[in-house]
Design a protein around this motif. Sequence first.
Motif, PDB file in Angstrom:
ATOM      1  N   GLN A 355       0.808  -1.219   0.000  1.00  0.00           N
ATOM      2  CA  GLN A 355       0.000   0.000   0.000  1.00  0.00           C
ATOM      3  C   GLN A 355       0.838   1.265   0.000  1.00  0.00           C
ATOM      4  O   GLN A 355       0.437   2.274  -0.592  1.00  0.00           O
ATOM      5  CB  GLN A 355      -0.920   0.012   1.233  1.00  0.00           C
ATOM      6  CG  GLN A 355      -2.015  -1.053   1.226  1.00  0.00           C
ATOM      7  CD  GLN A 355      -2.837  -0.999   2.504  1.00  0.00           C
ATOM      8  OE1 GLN A 355      -2.560  -1.689   3.468  1.00  0.00           O
ATOM      9  NE2 GLN A 355      -3.855  -0.159   2.504  1.00  0.00           N
ATOM     10  N   VAL A 356       1.970   1.220   0.659  1.00  0.00           N
ATOM     11  CA  VAL A 356       2.726   2.460   0.888  1.00  0.00           C
ATOM     12  C   VAL A 356       4.046   2.507   0.134  1.00  0.00           C
ATOM     13  O   VAL A 356       4.841   3.433   0.348  1.00  0.00           O
ATOM     14  CB  VAL A 356       2.995   2.640   2.404  1.00  0.00           C
ATOM     15  CG1 VAL A 356       1.699   2.694   3.171  1.00  0.00           C
ATOM     16  CG2 VAL A 356       3.893   1.516   2.936  1.00  0.00           C
ATOM     17  N   ALA A 357       4.304   1.545  -0.762  1.00  0.00           N
ATOM     18  CA  ALA A 357       5.601   1.516  -1.456  1.00  0.00           C
ATOM     19  C   ALA A 357       5.841   2.806  -2.242  1.00  0.00           C
ATOM     20  O   ALA A 357       6.929   3.400  -2.177  1.00  0.00           O
ATOM     21  CB  ALA A 357       5.674   0.304  -2.378  1.00  0.00           C
ATOM     22  N   GLY A 358       4.837   3.245  -3.008  1.00  0.00           N
ATOM     23  CA  GLY A 358       4.997   4.468  -3.795  1.00  0.00           C
ATOM     24  C   GLY A 358       5.218   5.684  -2.923  1.00  0.00           C
ATOM     25  O   GLY A 358       6.085   6.533  -3.210  1.00  0.00           O
ATOM     26  N   ASN A 359       4.459   5.790  -1.843  1.00  0.00           N
ATOM     27  CA  ASN A 359       4.621   6.930  -0.946  1.00  0.00           C
ATOM     28  C   ASN A 359       5.968   6.893  -0.239  1.00  0.00           C
ATOM     29  O   ASN A 359       6.608   7.931  -0.042  1.00  0.00           O
ATOM     30  CB  ASN A 359       3.496   6.929   0.092  1.00  0.00           C
ATOM     31  CG  ASN A 359       2.122   6.967  -0.544  1.00  0.00           C
ATOM     32  OD1 ASN A 359       1.525   5.921  -0.779  1.00  0.00           O
ATOM     33  ND2 ASN A 359       1.614   8.147  -0.829  1.00  0.00           N
ATOM     34  N   ALA A 360       6.410   5.695   0.131  1.00  0.00           N
ATOM     35  CA  ALA A 360       7.712   5.575   0.797  1.00  0.00           C
ATOM     36  C   ALA A 360       8.836   5.992  -0.142  1.00  0.00           C
ATOM     37  O   ALA A 360       9.800   6.642   0.286  1.00  0.00           O
ATOM     38  CB  ALA A 360       7.916   4.142   1.276  1.00  0.00           C
ATOM     39  N   PHE A 361       8.712   5.633  -1.413  1.00  0.00           N
ATOM     40  CA  PHE A 361       9.741   6.039  -2.368  1.00  0.00           C
ATOM     41  C   PHE A 361       9.756   7.560  -2.525  1.00  0.00           C
ATOM     42  O   PHE A 361      10.830   8.177  -2.598  1.00  0.00           O
ATOM     43  CB  PHE A 361       9.503   5.370  -3.716  1.00  0.00           C
ATOM     44  CG  PHE A 361      10.581   5.640  -4.726  1.00  0.00           C
ATOM     45  CD1 PHE A 361      11.772   4.943  -4.676  1.00  0.00           C
ATOM     46  CD2 PHE A 361      10.416   6.604  -5.711  1.00  0.00           C
ATOM     47  CE1 PHE A 361      12.786   5.186  -5.599  1.00  0.00           C
ATOM     48  CE2 PHE A 361      11.419   6.863  -6.634  1.00  0.00           C
ATOM     49  CZ  PHE A 361      12.603   6.152  -6.570  1.00  0.00           C
ATOM     50  N   ALA A 362       8.577   8.173  -2.578  1.00  0.00           N
ATOM     51  CA  ALA A 362       8.508   9.637  -2.680  1.00  0.00           C
ATOM     52  C   ALA A 362       9.136  10.294  -1.458  1.00  0.00           C
ATOM     53  O   ALA A 362       9.894  11.270  -1.573  1.00  0.00           O
ATOM     54  CB  ALA A 362       7.058  10.082  -2.847  1.00  0.00           C
ATOM     55  N   ILE A 363       8.836   9.766  -0.268  1.00  0.00           N
ATOM     56  CA  ILE A 363       9.423  10.315   0.961  1.00  0.00           C
ATOM     57  C   ILE A 363      10.937  10.140   0.949  1.00  0.00           C
ATOM     58  O   ILE A 363      11.692  11.030   1.357  1.00  0.00           O
ATOM     59  CB  ILE A 363       8.800   9.637   2.196  1.00  0.00           C
ATOM     60  CG1 ILE A 363       7.319  10.027   2.313  1.00  0.00           C
ATOM     61  CG2 ILE A 363       9.544  10.013   3.466  1.00  0.00           C
ATOM     62  CD1 ILE A 363       6.565   9.263   3.378  1.00  0.00           C
ATOM     63  N   ALA A 364      11.395   8.973   0.455  1.00  0.00           N
ATOM     64  CA  ALA A 364      12.834   8.714   0.392  1.00  0.00           C
ATOM     65  C   ALA A 364      13.531   9.724  -0.507  1.00  0.00           C
ATOM     66  O   ALA A 364      14.588  10.267  -0.151  1.00  0.00           O
ATOM     67  CB  ALA A 364      13.086   7.289  -0.109  1.00  0.00           C
ATOM     68  N   VAL A 365      12.954   9.984  -1.656  1.00  0.00           N
ATOM     69  CA  VAL A 365      13.587  10.902  -2.611  1.00  0.00           C
ATOM     70  C   VAL A 365      13.543  12.340  -2.095  1.00  0.00           C
ATOM     71  O   VAL A 365      14.546  13.064  -2.154  1.00  0.00           O
ATOM     72  CB  VAL A 365      12.900  10.784  -3.989  1.00  0.00           C
ATOM     73  CG1 VAL A 365      13.429  11.852  -4.937  1.00  0.00           C
ATOM     74  CG2 VAL A 365      13.132   9.404  -4.587  1.00  0.00           C
ATOM     75  N   VAL A 366      12.386  12.752  -1.575  1.00  0.00           N
ATOM     76  CA  VAL A 366      12.271  14.132  -1.088  1.00  0.00           C
ATOM     77  C   VAL A 366      13.179  14.359   0.116  1.00  0.00           C
ATOM     78  O   VAL A 366      13.882  15.384   0.210  1.00  0.00           O
ATOM     79  CB  VAL A 366      10.801  14.446  -0.740  1.00  0.00           C
ATOM     80  CG1 VAL A 366      10.695  15.804  -0.061  1.00  0.00           C
ATOM     81  CG2 VAL A 366       9.946  14.421  -1.985  1.00  0.00           C
ATOM     82  N   GLY A 367      13.185  13.403   1.052  1.00  0.00           N
ATOM     83  CA  GLY A 367      14.040  13.544   2.227  1.00  0.00           C
ATOM     84  C   GLY A 367      15.506  13.632   1.855  1.00  0.00           C
ATOM     85  O   GLY A 367      16.253  14.462   2.397  1.00  0.00           O
ATOM     86  N   TYR A 368      15.915  12.800   0.909  1.00  0.00           N
ATOM     87  CA  TYR A 368      17.317  12.836   0.471  1.00  0.00           C
ATOM     88  C   TYR A 368      17.624  14.127  -0.288  1.00  0.00           C
ATOM     89  O   TYR A 368      18.708  14.697  -0.135  1.00  0.00           O
ATOM     90  CB  TYR A 368      17.609  11.626  -0.405  1.00  0.00           C
ATOM     91  CG  TYR A 368      18.957  11.686  -1.068  1.00  0.00           C
ATOM     92  CD1 TYR A 368      20.129  11.715  -0.323  1.00  0.00           C
ATOM     93  CD2 TYR A 368      19.069  11.735  -2.454  1.00  0.00           C
ATOM     94  CE1 TYR A 368      21.371  11.781  -0.934  1.00  0.00           C
ATOM     95  CE2 TYR A 368      20.306  11.795  -3.077  1.00  0.00           C
ATOM     96  CZ  TYR A 368      21.453  11.818  -2.308  1.00  0.00           C
ATOM     97  OH  TYR A 368      22.669  11.890  -2.914  1.00  0.00           O
ATOM     98  N   ALA A 369      16.669  14.575  -1.115  1.00  0.00           N
ATOM     99  CA  ALA A 369      16.885  15.806  -1.878  1.00  0.00           C
ATOM    100  C   ALA A 369      17.101  16.995  -0.949  1.00  0.00           C
ATOM    101  O   ALA A 369      18.003  17.820  -1.166  1.00  0.00           O
ATOM    102  CB  ALA A 369      15.699  16.067  -2.800  1.00  0.00           C
ATOM    103  N   ILE A 370      16.312  17.075   0.114  1.00  0.00           N
ATOM    104  CA  ILE A 370      16.465  18.175   1.072  1.00  0.00           C
ATOM    105  C   ILE A 370      17.798  18.055   1.798  1.00  0.00           C
ATOM    106  O   ILE A 370      18.534  19.035   1.979  1.00  0.00           O
ATOM    107  CB  ILE A 370      15.286  18.175   2.061  1.00  0.00           C
ATOM    108  CG1 ILE A 370      13.976  18.493   1.321  1.00  0.00           C
ATOM    109  CG2 ILE A 370      15.519  19.162   3.185  1.00  0.00           C
ATOM    110  CD1 ILE A 370      12.735  18.250   2.138  1.00  0.00           C
ATOM    111  N   CYS A 371      18.137  16.836   2.195  1.00  0.00           N
ATOM    112  CA  CYS A 371      19.376  16.617   2.943  1.00  0.00           C
ATOM    113  C   CYS A 371      20.600  16.958   2.097  1.00  0.00           C
ATOM    114  O   CYS A 371      21.508  17.666   2.556  1.00  0.00           O
ATOM    115  CB  CYS A 371      19.428  15.158   3.407  1.00  0.00           C
ATOM    116  SG  CYS A 371      20.867  14.765   4.429  1.00  0.00           S
ATOM    117  N   ILE A 372      20.639  16.467   0.862  1.00  0.00           N
ATOM    118  CA  ILE A 372      21.819  16.701   0.032  1.00  0.00           C
ATOM    119  C   ILE A 372      21.892  18.157  -0.412  1.00  0.00           C
ATOM    120  O   ILE A 372      22.981  18.701  -0.614  1.00  0.00           O
ATOM    121  CB  ILE A 372      21.826  15.741  -1.184  1.00  0.00           C
ATOM    122  CG1 ILE A 372      23.235  15.613  -1.774  1.00  0.00           C
ATOM    123  CG2 ILE A 372      20.846  16.188  -2.235  1.00  0.00           C
ATOM    124  CD1 ILE A 372      24.227  14.986  -0.855  1.00  0.00           C
TER     125      ILE A 372
END
Length: 755
Positions: A355-372
């Motif tokens: 159910q949450v795979a797509g949302n988890a991937f979006a969170i992963a990318v956004v979180g990393y984008a902000i961090c980097i």
Amino acid sequence: MAAEMVLSHRVPHKVLSEADLEEVAQRKPPAKPSLRGCLRKTRCSASTAKSLLFRFLPCLYWLPRYPVKDWLLGDIASGFSVGIMHLPQGLAYALLAGLPPVTGLYSSFYPVFLYFFFGTSRHNSVGELRDHVLVLILGSLPTPCLSPGPFAVISVMIGSLTDSLVPSENFLESVNGTNITMVNEEQRDAARVELVATITVLTGIFQVALGFLQFGFVVTYLSDPLVRGYTTAASVHVLVSQLKNVFGVSLGEHSGPLSLFMTFIEICQKLPDTNVGTLVTAIIAMVAIFIVKELNHKFAAKLPMPIPIELVTIIISTGISYGVNLNAKFGISVVGNIPSGLKPPVVPNVRYFGQVAGNAFAIAVVGYAICISLGKIFALKHGYKVDSNQELIALGLCNFLGGFFQCFAISCSMSRSLVQESTGGNSQVAGVIASLVILVTILKIGELFRDLPKAILAAIIIVNLKGMFKQFNDLRVLWKSNRVDLMVWIVTFVATLMLNLDIGLGASVVFALLTVIFRTQLPHYSILGRIADTDVYRDVAEYQMAQEVPGVKIFCSSSTLYFANVELYAEALKKKSGINVDRLIEKKKAALKKLKKQQKKAEKAKAKRQKVLPRCRGPLWTPSLPQGAEDRVNGPGVAVIELTGAEDSAPPEPTLRSLGLPQPSFHAIILDFSPVNFVDTVSIKILKNIFRDFHEIEVDVFVAGCPVPVLTQLEQGNFFSSAITKHCFFPSVHAAMTHISRERHQASVSTQPRC
């Protein structure tokens, strides 16, 4: 001719085509990867294992070399300051994620502590194993470090998921058998914590997997205007989600597209039900926090550390709430019970993965984008390099392991990172100190904040959005600098507002990629001219001193060539050449067809005359006449019918001049391939057609500045043949121009009549 003579006088003695260059410079054949070579690179050894260990656990290298006397006091002060910031922000962002406040404290403790082991600092290339190995070293100057922990944008993304997948309506219970129903908050919070822990673990898995696969470049598809537009829209989501705590009203839970507007409309409808006490509390807190933050910013150079106004506000408001009993007397909603102590790790519920795979991937990318993005800001400021893949692994491990301890996904905060830098933080030891401050709060102090009004947390969240709302200034800057980036910013902002955070991110990335495609489809096409007394060629439309070389067209495109734009390239080339190439080819074909008919007609007439001659020379004609008499009998027209060896040879190929067609004003065209970085099968096919079409109208085509990788792709695509050889390719425009000038000069000399 004068320009050509001057040009030939200035050039080197010998001009090399790509074919000549390969022979002279001995071009190496392209290396083919082999299984043996791959196995040799992956072969394990003690030195390789050590380098990998230092790379994935950087603290093993820099911690033994940590300068205690020089850095420890600064790290302690910085860690204490950041820990004080973590406390109110952790509580507030847990509220934003729709979770119990204690999960915000967990998320401020575990990830920060784990980042100490996996986070990066400066990278230098030292040692020599099989290749140069990147290992972590500490510089002599202060190294600012990122401060991981809860972040507003990530929290609101998680909050939208908890509202949609675990809504409060699923936990309604009747009160004492009556028709009155209430939400069982304990069961709801437990279900939401289980869901969020699963999302966090899956987010960490995505980030670690991308890091190990060296996919840190994925974030490059999130351009800076896209990230800033997205975070600005997310801040609007955050603001709207906290209005219910500011006005003290209860709302239904909306999810999906347009949920933001539905929530805002419901808030407007329930404004008459506003809890005045809650509103006054929130306003007073926002004003106080805002004023003190501005003073902190103004007197940053004079203050040893920023005034912890958020912590002070929480302590004062908790004391007032406890003493006056704001919850009972004025109906002001409070945080409630905050359990003390740490909980044992819990395995996530894998049933949620689908159910949450797509949302988890979006969170992963956004979180990393902000961090980097923050990491690159500090790296640029202090002159060191950030290993994007290691940062991705570090962030992923923090999320993956934190998910087992009921944490929600984290990223890095600009405000905390700036405080860590400005208060003397030199290394990740400051992060350990900050995590210890949170640990003490979880074990002993956290339960004291159960009477903290939620309006105070909402005020902290809203005031901390100030930096993100400043990003609206990007509109003015981008309007002046780049309209396409402005469109990306606006579309991202609007899509994120209307389609929610997950779908909005996907739509924004697609639009940003489409802008790249459209820009490659509509590049700048130009005809180049030579600037007098130089070897430089520039666009004649932009440079007054750039003059076209007579008889030569130099065509340049600002983009590479591939299936989406190569046909437009061919059309622009024909248009810029100044003649209708296709029309001229059609006229030539028509003229050749007419000439062929005339030749056939002449051949038929010739055949008839050949048939008449034997009849006149038949066996009944016995008298032998002298040659002169025979000519008088047969007539002069019969003697020319006899074929000779010269008449059997092929006739010369018809030219535009012999066919009576207009000739182009130029005899050669040069294609500047310096902007081209790859070609595909479609572009190779169209390039062949370009060579063929211009050859039809007696124009030679040359290619200049073709990169070697593109040359290799042309070879692999069977571009070269007997008609198109590498002798048509030259290293530069000037080399091609020189070759053309010399060829024309030699041709003119050979055709001059000899005395």
